[in-house]
Design an enzyme around this catalytic site. Structure first.
Site, PDB file in Angstrom:
ATOM      1  N   HIS A  54       0.847  -1.202   0.000  1.00  7.79           N
ATOM      2  CA  HIS A  54       0.000   0.000   0.000  1.00  7.79           C
ATOM      3  C   HIS A  54       0.875   1.242   0.000  1.00  7.79           C
ATOM      4  O   HIS A  54       2.098   1.148   0.103  1.00  7.79           O
ATOM      5  CB  HIS A  54      -1.014  -0.020   1.150  1.00  7.79           C
ATOM      6  CG  HIS A  54      -0.440   0.044   2.536  1.00  7.79           C
ATOM      7  ND1 HIS A  54       0.371  -0.945   3.056  1.00  7.79           N
ATOM      8  CD2 HIS A  54      -0.562   0.973   3.523  1.00  7.79           C
ATOM      9  CE1 HIS A  54       0.708  -0.625   4.293  1.00  7.79           C
ATOM     10  NE2 HIS A  54       0.160   0.536   4.601  1.00  7.79           N
ATOM     11  N   HIS A  56       1.336   3.907   2.018  1.00  3.66           N
ATOM     12  CA  HIS A  56       1.836   4.656   3.179  1.00  3.66           C
ATOM     13  C   HIS A  56       3.362   4.780   3.138  1.00  3.66           C
ATOM     14  O   HIS A  56       4.056   3.850   2.720  1.00  3.66           O
ATOM     15  CB  HIS A  56       1.390   3.988   4.485  1.00  3.66           C
ATOM     16  CG  HIS A  56      -0.051   4.258   4.812  1.00  3.66           C
ATOM     17  ND1 HIS A  56      -0.784   3.459   5.666  1.00  3.66           N
ATOM     18  CD2 HIS A  56      -0.888   5.243   4.378  1.00  3.66           C
ATOM     19  CE1 HIS A  56      -2.022   3.951   5.755  1.00  3.66           C
ATOM     20  NE2 HIS A  56      -2.110   5.018   4.986  1.00  3.66           N
ATOM     21  N   ASP A  58       5.714   4.578   5.187  1.00  6.01           N
ATOM     22  CA  ASP A  58       6.583   3.587   5.840  1.00  6.01           C
ATOM     23  C   ASP A  58       6.599   2.249   5.079  1.00  6.01           C
ATOM     24  O   ASP A  58       7.180   1.271   5.540  1.00  6.01           O
ATOM     25  CB  ASP A  58       6.179   3.382   7.311  1.00  6.01           C
ATOM     26  CG  ASP A  58       4.761   2.888   7.488  1.00  6.01           C
ATOM     27  OD1 ASP A  58       3.853   3.372   6.790  1.00  6.01           O
ATOM     28  OD2 ASP A  58       4.554   1.985   8.329  1.00  6.01           O
ATOM     29  N   HIS A  59       5.964   2.219   3.907  1.00  6.29           N
ATOM     30  CA  HIS A  59       5.984   1.021   3.062  1.00  6.29           C
ATOM     31  C   HIS A  59       6.573   1.292   1.673  1.00  6.29           C
ATOM     32  O   HIS A  59       6.895   0.359   0.946  1.00  6.29           O
ATOM     33  CB  HIS A  59       4.573   0.420   2.953  1.00  6.29           C
ATOM     34  CG  HIS A  59       4.056  -0.007   4.292  1.00  6.29           C
ATOM     35  ND1 HIS A  59       4.014  -1.320   4.690  1.00  6.29           N
ATOM     36  CD2 HIS A  59       3.624   0.715   5.350  1.00  6.29           C
ATOM     37  CE1 HIS A  59       3.570  -1.375   5.944  1.00  6.29           C
ATOM     38  NE2 HIS A  59       3.319  -0.159   6.362  1.00  6.29           N
ATOM     39  N   HIS A 112      -7.530  -1.011   5.665  1.00 13.23           N
ATOM     40  CA  HIS A 112      -6.486  -0.092   6.179  1.00 13.23           C
ATOM     41  C   HIS A 112      -6.346   1.088   5.210  1.00 13.23           C
ATOM     42  O   HIS A 112      -6.392   2.236   5.612  1.00 13.23           O
ATOM     43  CB  HIS A 112      -5.186  -0.874   6.308  1.00 13.23           C
ATOM     44  CG  HIS A 112      -4.024  -0.072   6.793  1.00 13.23           C
ATOM     45  ND1 HIS A 112      -3.936   0.401   8.074  1.00 13.23           N
ATOM     46  CD2 HIS A 112      -2.884   0.338   6.162  1.00 13.23           C
ATOM     47  CE1 HIS A 112      -2.785   1.078   8.219  1.00 13.23           C
ATOM     48  NE2 HIS A 112      -2.134   1.053   7.070  1.00 13.23           N
ATOM     49  N   ASP A 131      -0.177  -3.984   6.195  1.00 21.45           N
ATOM     50  CA  ASP A 131      -0.826  -3.512   7.422  1.00 21.45           C
ATOM     51  C   ASP A 131      -2.271  -3.987   7.505  1.00 21.45           C
ATOM     52  O   ASP A 131      -3.112  -3.323   8.117  1.00 21.45           O
ATOM     53  CB  ASP A 131      -0.787  -1.975   7.493  1.00 21.45           C
ATOM     54  CG  ASP A 131       0.604  -1.452   7.787  1.00 21.45           C
ATOM     55  OD1 ASP A 131       1.521  -2.259   8.022  1.00 21.45           O
ATOM     56  OD2 ASP A 131       0.779  -0.214   7.789  1.00 21.45           O
ATOM     57  N   HIS A 169       4.659  -4.819  10.417  1.00 19.29           N
ATOM     58  CA  HIS A 169       5.169  -4.201  11.653  1.00 19.29           C
ATOM     59  C   HIS A 169       5.391  -5.230  12.751  1.00 19.29           C
ATOM     60  O   HIS A 169       4.708  -6.260  12.807  1.00 19.29           O
ATOM     61  CB  HIS A 169       4.168  -3.171  12.195  1.00 19.29           C
ATOM     62  CG  HIS A 169       4.036  -1.943  11.356  1.00 19.29           C
ATOM     63  ND1 HIS A 169       4.759  -0.793  11.595  1.00 19.29           N
ATOM     64  CD2 HIS A 169       3.269  -1.675  10.276  1.00 19.29           C
ATOM     65  CE1 HIS A 169       4.431   0.130  10.697  1.00 19.29           C
ATOM     66  NE2 HIS A 169       3.525  -0.381   9.876  1.00 19.29           N
TER      67      HIS A 169
HETATM   68 FE    FE Z   1       2.645   0.683   8.154  1.00 22.41          FE
HETATM   69 ZN    ZN Z   2       0.039   1.529   6.580  1.00 18.29          ZN
END
Ligand code: FE
Ligand code: ZN
Length: 239
Positions: A54, A56, A58-59, A112, A131, A169
């Site tokens: 996805h 985001h 942090d990905h 998410h 996530d 995570h």
């Molecule tokens: Fe994440």
């Molecule tokens: Zn995420």
């Protein structure tokens, strides 16, 4: 196929998967480029693909740098083509994405985010869930509905029970405490927590987890209907 688990940022996991000759590699959800580059250089790998679950940060944080350095192709969900940086290859729900020894089925699993997908390497029985499904938990519902998230989790639940789950995570201990608070008589869960604490005390990752364990221990997968799932998800947001 070998999977290398790469801790990134605070509590993210990126994953490097290597083909059987241990030359070609894909990275799943590179949060940042540096930890990935280190492993690629050390093992003299050819980073062919960047797979994103996805959009985001942090990905996808490492997409640009890794693509520039290695000429890798970025693979992501077609409906998220405007949100995934540097995307090259657009994939759809239920499509098989394949290149030489890498072969994964794509599942659209919204909740998410609206464009969240999973990569299921079905021959190896490994799924990368980003996530959406965590060990003993599930992702926050940011863009989708409770119903979408519930259905997405149920899709994963139907896979072979010995499927390995690689999530985005290291949230397993917090998730475990939540499961215990809501399912205090679950002896399987208690066993899993004892093992989990040993693993974490040794500074090891709690991933991958096995689907069979999650079905028995993860309260979000145990939820019988949308109503109880919704209640749990709300409780977790304030836990
Ligand atoms: Fe994440
Ligand atoms: Zn995420």
């Amino acid at each position: 196929m070998e999977v290398k688990i790469i801790p990134c940022l605070n509590d993210n996991y990126s994953y490097l998967i290597l083909d059987k000759n241990k030359k070609n590699a894909c990275v799943i959800d590179p949060s940042e480029s540096m930890p990935i580059i280190e492993i690629i250089e050390k093992n003299k790998l050819n980073l062919k693909y960047i797979l994103n679950t996805h959009h985001h940060y942090d990905h996808v944080g490492g997409n640009k740098e890794l693509k520039k350095k290695y000429g890798s192709k970025v693979v992501g969900f077609n409906n998220d083509k405007d949100r995934i940086p540097e995307i090259d290859i657009l994939v759809k729900n239920n499509q098989i994405w394949k290149d030489e020894n890498f072969e994964a089925k794509i599942y659209h699993i919204p909740g998410h985010t609206l464009g969240h997908i999973a990569f299921h390497f079905f021959k190896e029985k490994k799924i990368f869930t980003g996530d959406t499904l965590f060990s003993l938990g599930c992702g926050r519902i940011f863009e989708g509905t409770y119903e979408q998230m519930f259905n997405s989790l149920n899709k994963i639940k139907k896979l072979p029970k010995d499927t390995e789950i690689y999530c985005g995570h290291e949230y397993t201990l917090q998730n475990a405490n939540f499961c215990l608070a809501n399912d205090s008589d679950n002896s399987k869960l208690k066993e899993k927590i004892i093992k989990l604490k040993k693993i974490l005390n040794n500074n090891l990752p709690s991933v991958p987890t096995i689907l069979a364990d999650e079905i028995e221990c993860n309260v979000f997968l145990k939820a019988k209907d949308l109503e109880s799932f919704t209640k749990l998800r709300d409780l977790k947001d304030n836990f």
